[in-house]
Motif scaffolding. Structure first.
Motif, PDB file in Angstrom:
ATOM      1  N   SER A 164     -89.957  57.927 -29.935  1.00 25.91           N
ATOM      2  CA  SER A 164     -90.137  56.537 -29.091  1.00 25.91           C
ATOM      3  C   SER A 164     -89.060  55.995 -28.764  1.00 25.91           C
ATOM      4  O   SER A 164     -87.964  55.475 -29.460  1.00 25.91           O
ATOM      5  CB  SER A 164     -91.004  55.651 -29.580  1.00 25.91           C
ATOM      6  N   SER A 165     -88.523  56.173 -27.312  1.00 31.50           N
ATOM      7  CA  SER A 165     -87.366  55.440 -26.886  1.00 31.50           C
ATOM      8  C   SER A 165     -87.510  55.130 -25.221  1.00 31.50           C
ATOM      9  O   SER A 165     -88.600  55.631 -24.652  1.00 31.50           O
ATOM     10  CB  SER A 165     -86.133  56.366 -26.840  1.00 31.50           C
ATOM     11  N   ARG A 166     -86.741  54.523 -24.652  1.00 35.78           N
ATOM     12  CA  ARG A 166     -86.812  54.011 -23.327  1.00 35.78           C
ATOM     13  C   ARG A 166     -85.404  53.999 -22.850  1.00 35.78           C
ATOM     14  O   ARG A 166     -84.470  53.773 -23.328  1.00 35.78           O
ATOM     15  CB  ARG A 166     -87.515  52.587 -23.078  1.00 35.78           C
ATOM     16  N   PRO A 167     -85.274  54.126 -21.553  1.00 26.26           N
ATOM     17  CA  PRO A 167     -84.063  54.426 -20.737  1.00 26.26           C
ATOM     18  C   PRO A 167     -83.203  52.676 -20.781  1.00 26.26           C
ATOM     19  O   PRO A 167     -84.028  51.796 -20.827  1.00 26.26           O
ATOM     20  CB  PRO A 167     -84.323  54.715 -19.283  1.00 26.26           C
ATOM     21  N   LEU A 168     -82.331  53.054 -20.855  1.00 32.22           N
ATOM     22  CA  LEU A 168     -81.244  51.770 -20.647  1.00 32.22           C
ATOM     23  C   LEU A 168     -80.136  51.789 -19.693  1.00 32.22           C
ATOM     24  O   LEU A 168     -79.220  52.787 -20.121  1.00 32.22           O
ATOM     25  CB  LEU A 168     -80.695  51.208 -22.329  1.00 32.22           C
ATOM     26  N   ASP A 169     -80.303  50.937 -18.878  1.00 27.68           N
ATOM     27  CA  ASP A 169     -78.961  51.053 -17.881  1.00 27.68           C
ATOM     28  C   ASP A 169     -77.547  50.876 -18.456  1.00 27.68           C
ATOM     29  O   ASP A 169     -77.702  50.044 -19.468  1.00 27.68           O
ATOM     30  CB  ASP A 169     -79.299  49.899 -16.559  1.00 27.68           C
ATOM     31  N   VAL A 170     -76.787  51.340 -17.982  1.00 22.58           N
ATOM     32  CA  VAL A 170     -75.342  51.218 -18.815  1.00 22.58           C
ATOM     33  C   VAL A 170     -74.844  49.868 -18.702  1.00 22.58           C
ATOM     34  O   VAL A 170     -74.278  49.332 -19.633  1.00 22.58           O
ATOM     35  CB  VAL A 170     -74.241  52.181 -18.056  1.00 22.58           C
ATOM     36  N   SER A 171     -75.435  49.148 -17.697  1.00 26.07           N
ATOM     37  CA  SER A 171     -74.826  47.729 -17.549  1.00 26.07           C
ATOM     38  C   SER A 171     -75.479  47.087 -18.501  1.00 26.07           C
ATOM     39  O   SER A 171     -75.168  45.678 -18.773  1.00 26.07           O
ATOM     40  CB  SER A 171     -75.165  47.364 -16.377  1.00 26.07           C
ATOM     41  N   GLU A 172     -76.467  47.059 -19.283  1.00 24.21           N
ATOM     42  CA  GLU A 172     -77.511  46.523 -20.125  1.00 24.21           C
ATOM     43  C   GLU A 172     -76.757  46.650 -21.687  1.00 24.21           C
ATOM     44  O   GLU A 172     -77.407  45.835 -22.319  1.00 24.21           O
ATOM     45  CB  GLU A 172     -78.899  46.849 -20.037  1.00 24.21           C
ATOM     46  N   ARG A 173     -75.745  47.545 -21.758  1.00 29.30           N
ATOM     47  CA  ARG A 173     -75.384  47.613 -23.266  1.00 29.30           C
ATOM     48  C   ARG A 173     -74.691  46.085 -23.508  1.00 29.30           C
ATOM     49  O   ARG A 173     -74.562  45.241 -22.742  1.00 29.30           O
ATOM     50  CB  ARG A 173     -74.350  48.519 -23.156  1.00 29.30           C
ATOM     51  N   PHE A 174     -74.229  46.231 -24.745  1.00 27.98           N
ATOM     52  CA  PHE A 174     -73.954  44.992 -25.487  1.00 27.98           C
ATOM     53  C   PHE A 174     -72.860  44.258 -24.686  1.00 27.98           C
ATOM     54  O   PHE A 174     -71.957  44.778 -24.139  1.00 27.98           O
ATOM     55  CB  PHE A 174     -73.252  45.469 -26.891  1.00 27.98           C
ATOM     56  N   LYS A 175     -73.201  43.189 -24.467  1.00 26.06           N
ATOM     57  CA  LYS A 175     -72.352  42.369 -23.334  1.00 26.06           C
ATOM     58  C   LYS A 175     -70.986  41.948 -23.668  1.00 26.06           C
ATOM     59  O   LYS A 175     -69.901  42.415 -23.028  1.00 26.06           O
ATOM     60  CB  LYS A 175     -73.033  41.020 -22.788  1.00 26.06           C
ATOM     61  N   ASP A 176     -70.847  41.519 -24.968  1.00 25.01           N
ATOM     62  CA  ASP A 176     -69.596  41.204 -25.277  1.00 25.01           C
ATOM     63  C   ASP A 176     -68.597  42.230 -25.114  1.00 25.01           C
ATOM     64  O   ASP A 176     -67.195  42.013 -24.950  1.00 25.01           O
ATOM     65  CB  ASP A 176     -69.661  40.542 -26.756  1.00 25.01           C
ATOM     66  N   GLY A 177     -68.894  43.447 -25.790  1.00 27.88           N
ATOM     67  CA  GLY A 177     -67.924  44.837 -25.687  1.00 27.88           C
ATOM     68  C   GLY A 177     -67.467  45.079 -24.323  1.00 27.88           C
ATOM     69  O   GLY A 177     -66.234  45.663 -24.156  1.00 27.88           O
ATOM     70  N   GLN A 178     -68.458  44.723 -23.401  1.00 24.20           N
ATOM     71  CA  GLN A 178     -67.676  45.042 -22.128  1.00 24.20           C
ATOM     72  C   GLN A 178     -66.544  44.249 -21.723  1.00 24.20           C
ATOM     73  O   GLN A 178     -65.954  44.713 -20.578  1.00 24.20           O
ATOM     74  CB  GLN A 178     -69.029  44.731 -21.047  1.00 24.20           C
ATOM     75  N   SER A 179     -66.208  43.108 -22.350  1.00 25.55           N
ATOM     76  CA  SER A 179     -64.981  42.317 -21.877  1.00 25.55           C
ATOM     77  C   SER A 179     -63.767  42.795 -23.013  1.00 25.55           C
ATOM     78  O   SER A 179     -62.948  42.423 -22.624  1.00 25.55           O
ATOM     79  CB  SER A 179     -65.429  41.001 -21.944  1.00 25.55           C
TER      80      SER A 179
END
Length: 265
Positions: A164-179
């Motif tokens: 069981s899984s669902r799609p996750l948009d790349v922009s929705e990954r862990f926010k702090d890491g994106q900076s």
């Protein structure tokens, strides 16, 4: 057809189809070798994927430090081939509301917590698909998702079993890491010999490197400098590493994981 040592994988969603493929499951964690953690997680993987080789890539990743581990894991991706699965667990937020993640990046599947651990892998990938893990067994521990969730899911990714899984948009990954920066001017790992791996690209570093008040020149390898002399070089996984010829750089330069480094003249 299955030849000795070769797993023939006919994948269906959620995984891609590969023809003939030598698969491996790599384990990357901060569990260490003492205690039950590494062994029990590995046993779950092997029980669920008995025909696939399981390799301990490293079990001494930076302790409860997903940020440093992200740069280190990205430097190790040269070991992975399409169809491989990387079970990565550096998870200080285990049991919280952080998501579980399967990141398919350039044909390699990364399974673990969504806490920035896969940030550098995702950011540098060409073909990236993310899925949020919804499967949780009824008896899952609140403090050991590596064994109870990520281990089975990693094995199922390798064997083609659905979960069981669902799609996750790349922009929705862990926010702090994106900076986080593309290159990290800090010590991210200290090896058995006391050498200091940084989050900087080794081939890009031609200038002196400064650790505390120590100004270190670049060298090609240990034998290019005098015994006891400090230097930095491009190590075997492409990172800028600080070393002392036949000495321990961590002690000489009083460095720990997180010690900042800077570029000098």
């Amino acid at each position: 057809m299955v030849a000795t040592g070769i797993v023939v994988s006919k994948r269906v969603w959620p995984l891609k189809l590969w023809d003939i493929l030598i698969e491996m499951i790599f384990i990357f964690s901060d569990f260490g070798v003492n205690g039950p953690y590494s062994g029990t997680m590995r046993s779950v993987v092997m029980r669920n994927a008995p025909d696939i080789s399981v390799v301990d890539l490293m079990v001494d990743a930076p302790d409860r430090n997903p940020k440093a581990s992200s740069y280190l894991l990205a430097a190790l991706k040269r070991e992975f081939a399409p169809g491989d699965v990387v079970l990565a667990v550096v998870d200080p937020g285990v049991g919280s509301n952080r998501k579980g993640l399967v990141a398919e990046v350039d044909g390699v599947f990364y399974v673990g917590p969504d806490n920035g651990l896969f940030e550098m892998i995702i950011r540098n990938g060409q073909d990236v698909t993310l899925r949020c893990i919804d499967w949780v067994p009824d008896d899952a521990s609140s403090s050991f998702h590596g064994r109870d969730i990520f281990g089975p899911v990693a094995a199922w990714c390798a064997t083609g079993r659905d979960f069981s899984s669902r799609p996750l948009d790349v922009s929705e990954r862990f926010k702090d890491g994106q900076s986080w920066p593309d290159a990290l001017a800090e010590v991210i790992y200290i090896d058995t010999y006391g050498n200091l791996m940084t989050g900087l690209c080794g081939k890009d570093m031609q200038e002196n490197l400064i650790v505390h008040d120590h100004v270190l020149p670049k060298a090609r390898t240990f034998s290019d400098v005098q015994l006891g002399e400090g230097f930095h070089y491009c190590n075997s996984i492409g990172l800028c590493e600080v070393a002392v010829n036949c000495g321990r750089a961590d002690r000489v330069f009083d460095a720990v994981i997180g010690t900042p480094v800077s570029i000098g003249d």
